[in-house]
Design an enzyme around this catalytic site. Sequence first.
Site, PDB file in Angstrom:
ATOM      1  N   TRP A  67      38.012  44.472  43.666  1.00  0.00           N
ATOM      2  CA  TRP A  67      39.352  43.885  43.843  1.00  0.00           C
ATOM      3  C   TRP A  67      40.187  44.269  42.626  1.00  0.00           C
ATOM      4  O   TRP A  67      39.711  44.144  41.487  1.00  0.00           O
ATOM      5  CB  TRP A  67      39.318  42.355  43.966  1.00  0.00           C
ATOM      6  CG  TRP A  67      40.724  41.822  43.956  1.00  0.00           C
ATOM      7  CD1 TRP A  67      41.625  41.925  44.979  1.00  0.00           C
ATOM      8  CD2 TRP A  67      41.413  41.200  42.861  1.00  0.00           C
ATOM      9  NE1 TRP A  67      42.834  41.405  44.576  1.00  0.00           N
ATOM     10  CE2 TRP A  67      42.734  40.944  43.284  1.00  0.00           C
ATOM     11  CE3 TRP A  67      41.040  40.843  41.566  1.00  0.00           C
ATOM     12  CZ2 TRP A  67      43.685  40.342  42.463  1.00  0.00           C
ATOM     13  CZ3 TRP A  67      41.988  40.245  40.737  1.00  0.00           C
ATOM     14  CH2 TRP A  67      43.297  39.987  41.192  1.00  0.00           C
ATOM     15  N   LYS A 104      44.777  42.178  49.405  1.00  0.00           N
ATOM     16  CA  LYS A 104      45.560  41.002  49.038  1.00  0.00           C
ATOM     17  C   LYS A 104      47.006  41.184  49.464  1.00  0.00           C
ATOM     18  O   LYS A 104      47.488  42.313  49.596  1.00  0.00           O
ATOM     19  CB  LYS A 104      45.466  40.789  47.521  1.00  0.00           C
ATOM     20  CG  LYS A 104      45.983  39.441  47.070  1.00  0.00           C
ATOM     21  CD  LYS A 104      45.509  39.119  45.661  1.00  0.00           C
ATOM     22  CE  LYS A 104      46.030  37.750  45.242  1.00  0.00           C
ATOM     23  NZ  LYS A 104      45.485  37.313  43.965  1.00  0.00           N
ATOM     24  N   ASP A 107      39.566  38.028  52.105  1.00  0.00           N
ATOM     25  CA  ASP A 107      39.646  36.746  51.390  1.00  0.00           C
ATOM     26  C   ASP A 107      40.696  35.940  52.147  1.00  0.00           C
ATOM     27  O   ASP A 107      41.837  36.396  52.299  1.00  0.00           O
ATOM     28  CB  ASP A 107      40.070  37.015  49.936  1.00  0.00           C
ATOM     29  CG  ASP A 107      40.197  35.750  49.103  1.00  0.00           C
ATOM     30  OD1 ASP A 107      40.819  34.787  49.589  1.00  0.00           O
ATOM     31  OD2 ASP A 107      39.711  35.724  47.955  1.00  0.00           O
ATOM     32  N   HIS A 138      44.285  35.499  51.030  1.00  0.00           N
ATOM     33  CA  HIS A 138      45.076  36.702  50.771  1.00  0.00           C
ATOM     34  C   HIS A 138      45.932  37.156  51.942  1.00  0.00           C
ATOM     35  O   HIS A 138      46.229  38.346  52.087  1.00  0.00           O
ATOM     36  CB  HIS A 138      44.153  37.854  50.355  1.00  0.00           C
ATOM     37  CG  HIS A 138      43.546  37.651  49.001  1.00  0.00           C
ATOM     38  ND1 HIS A 138      42.793  38.606  48.363  1.00  0.00           N
ATOM     39  CD2 HIS A 138      43.587  36.604  48.156  1.00  0.00           C
ATOM     40  CE1 HIS A 138      42.378  38.147  47.197  1.00  0.00           C
ATOM     41  NE2 HIS A 138      42.852  36.927  47.056  1.00  0.00           N
ATOM     42  N   HIS A 178      35.530  36.441  51.447  1.00  0.00           N
ATOM     43  CA  HIS A 178      35.671  35.522  50.338  1.00  0.00           C
ATOM     44  C   HIS A 178      36.254  34.275  50.971  1.00  0.00           C
ATOM     45  O   HIS A 178      37.428  34.275  51.360  1.00  0.00           O
ATOM     46  CB  HIS A 178      36.643  36.053  49.274  1.00  0.00           C
ATOM     47  CG  HIS A 178      35.962  36.812  48.186  1.00  0.00           C
ATOM     48  ND1 HIS A 178      36.645  37.303  47.097  1.00  0.00           N
ATOM     49  CD2 HIS A 178      34.657  37.138  47.994  1.00  0.00           C
ATOM     50  CE1 HIS A 178      35.777  37.920  46.294  1.00  0.00           C
ATOM     51  NE2 HIS A 178      34.572  37.831  46.820  1.00  0.00           N
ATOM     52  N   ASP A 219      47.735  31.828  47.423  1.00  0.00           N
ATOM     53  CA  ASP A 219      46.324  32.134  47.140  1.00  0.00           C
ATOM     54  C   ASP A 219      45.863  31.261  45.978  1.00  0.00           C
ATOM     55  O   ASP A 219      45.627  31.737  44.882  1.00  0.00           O
ATOM     56  CB  ASP A 219      46.219  33.630  46.789  1.00  0.00           C
ATOM     57  CG  ASP A 219      44.855  34.023  46.252  1.00  0.00           C
ATOM     58  OD1 ASP A 219      43.858  33.562  46.803  1.00  0.00           O
ATOM     59  OD2 ASP A 219      44.803  34.792  45.277  1.00  0.00           O
ATOM     60  N   ASP A 261      43.197  29.299  45.612  1.00  0.00           N
ATOM     61  CA  ASP A 261      41.766  29.182  45.331  1.00  0.00           C
ATOM     62  C   ASP A 261      41.300  27.746  45.148  1.00  0.00           C
ATOM     63  O   ASP A 261      40.547  27.443  44.216  1.00  0.00           O
ATOM     64  CB  ASP A 261      41.387  30.068  44.133  1.00  0.00           C
ATOM     65  CG  ASP A 261      41.563  31.538  44.449  1.00  0.00           C
ATOM     66  OD1 ASP A 261      40.836  32.037  45.308  1.00  0.00           O
ATOM     67  OD2 ASP A 261      42.460  32.184  43.866  1.00  0.00           O
ATOM     68  N   ASP A 302      34.971  32.031  47.006  1.00  0.00           N
ATOM     69  CA  ASP A 302      35.849  32.426  45.904  1.00  0.00           C
ATOM     70  C   ASP A 302      36.910  31.356  45.686  1.00  0.00           C
ATOM     71  O   ASP A 302      37.922  31.338  46.387  1.00  0.00           O
ATOM     72  CB  ASP A 302      36.502  33.781  46.223  1.00  0.00           C
ATOM     73  CG  ASP A 302      37.383  34.266  45.083  1.00  0.00           C
ATOM     74  OD1 ASP A 302      37.283  33.713  43.971  1.00  0.00           O
ATOM     75  OD2 ASP A 302      38.183  35.205  45.302  1.00  0.00           O
TER      76      ASP A 302
HETATM   77  C1  RNT Z   1      41.738  37.519  43.470  1.00  0.00           C
HETATM   78  C2  RNT Z   1      40.564  37.852  44.315  1.00  0.00           C
HETATM   79  C3  RNT Z   1      39.279  38.079  43.595  1.00  0.00           C
HETATM   80  C4  RNT Z   1      39.021  37.113  42.469  1.00  0.00           C
HETATM   81  C5  RNT Z   1      37.626  37.172  41.916  1.00  0.00           C
HETATM   82  C6  RNT Z   1      37.507  36.455  40.612  1.00  0.00           C
HETATM   83  O1  RNT Z   1      42.835  37.099  44.179  1.00  0.00           O
HETATM   84  O2  RNT Z   1      40.398  36.864  45.293  1.00  0.00           O
HETATM   85  O3  RNT Z   1      38.238  38.092  44.498  1.00  0.00           O
HETATM   86  O4  RNT Z   1      39.297  35.802  42.858  1.00  0.00           O
HETATM   87  O5  RNT Z   1      37.191  38.450  41.847  1.00  0.00           O
HETATM   88 ZN    ZN Z   2      38.640  36.943  46.477  1.00  0.00          ZN
END
Ligand code: RNT
Ligand code: ZN
Length: 414
Positions: free
Chosen positions: A180, A223, A254, A257, A281, A289, A291, A321
């Site tokens: 990434w 992303k 992810d 994203h 992810h 995003d 997390d 993630d």
């Molecule tokens: C970032 C991505 C990536 C990171 C990790 C730490 O937006 O999601 O995967 O969160 O690699």
């Molecule tokens: Zn990620």
Amino acid sequence: MERYSYAKEKYSRLGVDAEKAIEALSKVKISIHCWQGDDVKGFECSDGELSGGIAATGNYPGRAKNFEELTADIDKLLSLVPGKHKINVHAIYAVTDEPVERNKLEPKHFEKWVEFAKKRGLGLDINPTLFSHPMASSGLTLSSPDENIRRFWIEHCIAMRRVGEYFGRELGIPCMNNIWIPDGLKDVPADRLGPRKRLKDSLDEILAEKIDKKYLIDTVESKLFGIGVESYTVGSHEFYMNYAAKNDCICLLDNGHFHPTEIVSDKIPSMLLFADKIALHVTRGVRWDSDHVVTFDDELKEIAKEIVRNDALERVMIGLDYFDASINRVAAWATGVRNMQKALLYALLMPNAELKKLQDSGNFSKLLYMNEELKFYPFADVWDEFCKRENAPSGDEWFGEVEKYEREVLSERI
Ligand code: RNT
Ligand code: ZN
């Protein structure tokens, strides 16, 4: 009657075998991200700033600051989640006596992780780290117009593939190497093609060395945008989906994203028709995003359903993630892993073949009725039974363990 026997009986009336569901779930390995334990800081320099358009917010005490603390926390976490899993490590978690530049990292700098994983029968995954570094300060890495910068990151990615191969060889479990990059622009670009062309060339070079897939599986993560790079992301979904299709590697989706109304669950079956494997992810975006910790929400259930009912438990590599620094980090970790497993169990306990028949025969009233009734089936009793068989604490028990660990270990950390 014992709660599990009652649940099993109730599901069996729908033609669902709870024993089979438990057995299938016990085989699923989740790739658990090590970076929830230390707010994605790594061991290079423990007060380093996280960059690359991602952010861990909060300052809850007890952050792990070195390999010993992080692995102690992972051990605690593993005692709280059922099953045997993989630990997902980033390049910044190398354990070295002296600082080693990222393009010079070697398998020997990850020996401690291998030793840790071997002792516990775990697999390991790896990620090159293309952020939180002076060479990434322009916001461009593998797509940089500066040849020095681009070269540095190409070398880093090549080095990390070798680390991944080493993990796979040592542990007998294929290692996933996920690339990434944070590359993007804050404002309207003058050239959207050039950086993508350079990214493509960089990836071609990185992946040129053939490594046996029984050791290493390469994935590329797309992303939509990041903080400070809102206008243009080089590694977009279209870029990587096409790249992966044409070059023997795997797309990683992810679910933080994409645009909030665009859902990853719906992408899974489409991808499965064209690719042998896909990777995830799993996270929880809140507006962006962000997390957040994975909760047992509707989209998580939909993701799990698409994996289970398409018989793809072995084709979808499930990784987590997220990074929440505002609450107890072990609690955050355990909540997400357990929820991912719960969602899979929820999907495994659905009469999927019957539901498909209802769809194909146009019986949408009954399909709606069944979907709603299933939400109140005694799924939690099957989950408790699964935890019991795996010697993991039940829902009533695990948080008490976290509180004890916080009192005895985390609160002692400065
Ligand atoms: C970032 C991505 C990536 C990171 C990790 C730490 O937006 O999601 O995967 O969160 O690699
Ligand atoms: Zn990620």
